[in-house]
Structure formats: structure tokens, C-alpha cells
Design an enzyme around this catalytic site. Structure first.
Site, PDB file in Angstrom:
ATOM      1  N   PHE A  12      50.456  38.402  43.313  1.00 32.42           N
ATOM      2  CA  PHE A  12      50.557  39.855  43.340  1.00 32.42           C
ATOM      3  C   PHE A  12      49.443  40.479  44.181  1.00 32.42           C
ATOM      4  CE2 PHE A  12      49.443  43.725  40.539  1.00 32.42           C
ATOM      5  CZ  PHE A  12      50.139  44.602  41.362  1.00 32.42           C
ATOM      6  N   PRO A  45      36.721  18.329  40.659  1.00 29.65           N
ATOM      7  CA  PRO A  45      35.618  18.793  41.502  1.00 29.65           C
ATOM      8  C   PRO A  45      35.612  18.139  42.875  1.00 29.65           C
ATOM      9  CG  PRO A  45      34.840  18.440  39.266  1.00 29.65           C
ATOM     10  CD  PRO A  45      36.257  17.922  39.314  1.00 29.65           C
ATOM     11  N   ASN A  78      40.794  30.989  34.215  1.00 29.94           N
ATOM     12  CA  ASN A  78      39.890  32.060  34.600  1.00 29.94           C
ATOM     13  C   ASN A  78      38.419  31.661  34.654  1.00 29.94           C
ATOM     14  OD1 ASN A  78      42.092  33.849  34.765  1.00 29.94           O
ATOM     15  ND2 ASN A  78      42.015  34.218  32.562  1.00 29.94           N
ATOM     16  N   TYR A 128      41.932  36.441  26.580  1.00 32.27           N
ATOM     17  CA  TYR A 128      41.984  36.764  28.009  1.00 32.27           C
ATOM     18  C   TYR A 128      40.663  37.368  28.470  1.00 32.27           C
ATOM     19  CZ  TYR A 128      43.382  39.243  32.268  1.00 32.27           C
ATOM     20  OH  TYR A 128      43.451  39.733  33.551  1.00 32.27           O
TER      21      TYR A 128
END
Length: 285
Positions: A12, A45, A78, A128
Site C-alpha cells: 500500500f 541474517p 515489525n 500491534y
């Protein structure tokens, strides 16, 4: 030569960031790894370090994240992605600027009538918000990386996600007949156009200096969600009844007021939102 690596370029917000970067002369080379090349949600990683070693970026922008899911999915999407990128940049691209996208949910409930400032205590009330705060704290404490976390308020505009109340309303309008069933619409939200946010992201990517590692990105104005939905139904030509009878989203229930203090964005980035909410809503339909 300035190389920008943009993750999440098909999402988005990522689509809008990619459009601006592709037209920006400061980005001599734009690299947009897709999931087939490097899926940040599943990468190791070593995978991330290998890609950055090969591309040698001067800027890394991350538009990858999770808006829903369990605690583990949100933390990985996140905060975990932030950890991967910070470690890789410090190891193989130590001079690169890192721009991550945080959330107003990091603040938790706002005080009605008062804007939320970057130095306010962060008290997230949802997994969240917690997951985004963890990512922001990593950026704040990553002394070896020139990073910034942009705390984004409620994004609207073309391509809006159904995770957003206006995105859900838009989807329901496509099949609605006599009435539209939504949750309670009394909350106050700071809506900001995704195209304006993309501009803030690009400004953060190329700012000469970033004296602050956390910057709010919002319109600076709280609007009743009910007002925004009314704009949307008018643009869509819907003349039926809007019912506030559906269960309330957990994030909306916990936070009834959200409004950004955008003074730092102006001082540091020379940025202000410029798209009226009515125009953002028109672009959604």
C-alpha cells in the site's frame, strides 16, 4: 552514486514510495527486492547481509510489516525485520541511512484535545503497538546505524488496506444494498494520505542530518471516524443507512483519540501533509 534499497515496494505505502524514488534524481539506482529474491519475514541474517553486501546501498527503506496476526507474527513482522536490517546494515553497509515505518499505536490512548508528541511516554495497548514500539526502540538505540522510525498515523488514499476502518467500509460498500454494518464510529483519528506519507519517507531517506530518531507523520488534525465514513459513502453514491452495530475492532476500542504533533516533521524534514481528507477518500473509490 546513490543506491536505495526499498523493501515492500508492492504494498500500500511501498508502491507510492517506489513511484517517488523512481522519479527522484537523488536515487541513481533503485533496488526493490521481491519476496522471491528475499522475503524479510523468513530471511536469515546471512541472507540480508548478503543482499546488502551485493547492492551496497546508501539508503535502506523498509515498507514491510504486519498489521494483524498473533503476538509472534506481529513481533517477527515489525520488530524482527527491524533487528535483521539493523544488524546487516551495521555489518556490511555501516554508512547507510535506515528508514523504518512505525505506528501511532506505539503511543496508546491519547488525551482528548491534545496532540501526541514524540517525547510522550509510549504506552501501547495492543500487540500491534507493542511490536512497533520494540522496532522503534531498536532504532533509537542502534548507535552504529543512522536510522529513523517514522510513526505513521492513520493512512488513507488509493489502495488502502482493509485493516483500516475506511478500507473495510469501502469493501463493504461494493456489495451493500440498503444498509452498511460497521462498528462504532465515534473515535477520533488523524487521517493522512498515503501519498503525503510517501513524500515524508523520501525526505527522511535523503535528509542530510536527522537530529531525532522518531518522527510523527500525520495530518495534525483529529477527525471523527463517522465524518470520514460519511465522506466515503457520499463519494460512493451510497444512500442507505450506516449502522454502527458490528463488533468494534480491538485497536479502536482501546484508543478513542489519536492526533499527531507534527512540529518535528516540519523542523527536521520540511514536511507537512497537503492532501485534504476529502481528496484522499475520492482516491479510494
Amino acid at each position: 552514486m546513490s543506491t536505495v534499497v526499498l523493501f515492500g515496494a508492492t504494498g500500500f505505502l511501498g508502491r507510492q514510495v517506489r513511484l517517488l524514488l523512481s522519479e527522484d534524481p537523488r536515487a541513481d539506482r533503485l533496488v526493490c527486492p521481491g519476496r522471491a529474491e528475499l522475503d524479510l519475514l523468513a530471511a536469515t541474517p546471512a541472507d540480508v547481509a548478503g543482499l546488502l553486501r551485493f547492492t551496497r546501498p546508501s539508503v535502506v527503506v523498509n515498507c514491510v510489516g504486519r498489521m494483524s496476526g498473533g503476538h509472534d507474527e506481529l513481533l517477527r513482522g515489525n520488530a524482527g525485520v527491524t533487528a535483521l536490517l539493523l544488524d546487516a546494515i551495521a555489518a556490511v553497509a555501516p554508512g547507510a541511512r535506515y528508514v523504518r515505518l512505525g505506528s501511532a499505536a506505539e503511543y496508546g490512548p491519547g488525551e482528548p484535545g491534545r496532540s501526541q508528541h514524540e517525547d510522550d511516554p509510549a504506552r501501547p495497548t495492543s500487540p500491534y503497538g507493542i511490536s512497533h514500539l520494540a522496532g522503534t526502540l531498536m532504532v533509537e538505540q542502534a548507535g552504529a546505524v543512522d536510522g529513523v522510525s517514522l510513526r505513521l498515523f492513520n493512512l488513507v488514499g488509493p489502495g488502502v488496506s482493509t485493516e483500516n476502518v475506511l478500507g473495510r467500509a469501502r469493501e463493504l460498500l461494493r456489495t451493500a444494498s440498503g444498509h452498511l454494518d460497521l462498528g462504532p464510529l465515534g473515535a477520533m483519528r488523524d487521517f493522512v494520505d498515503v501519498r503525503d506519507v510517501a513524500d515524508a519517507v523520501v525526505r527522511a531517506a535523503f535528509a542530510r542530518e536527522l537530529p531525532a530518531r522518531v518522527i510523527n507523520v500525520g495530518s495534525g488534525r483529529a477527525v471523527p471516524v463517522r465524518e470520514a465514513v460519511t465522506l466515503l459513502t457520499a463519494v460512493a453514491g451510497f444512500t442507505g443507512e450506516v449502522r454502527e452495530s458490528a463488533p468494534e475492532h480491538s485497536r479502536s476500542r482501546a484508543v478513542s483519540w489519536s492526533q499527531a504533533d507534527i512540529g518535528r516533521a516540519w523542523r527536521v524534514l520540511g514536511w507537512r501533509a497537503g492532501t485534504p481528507l476529502a481528496d484522499s477518500v475520492k482516491a479510494m473509490v
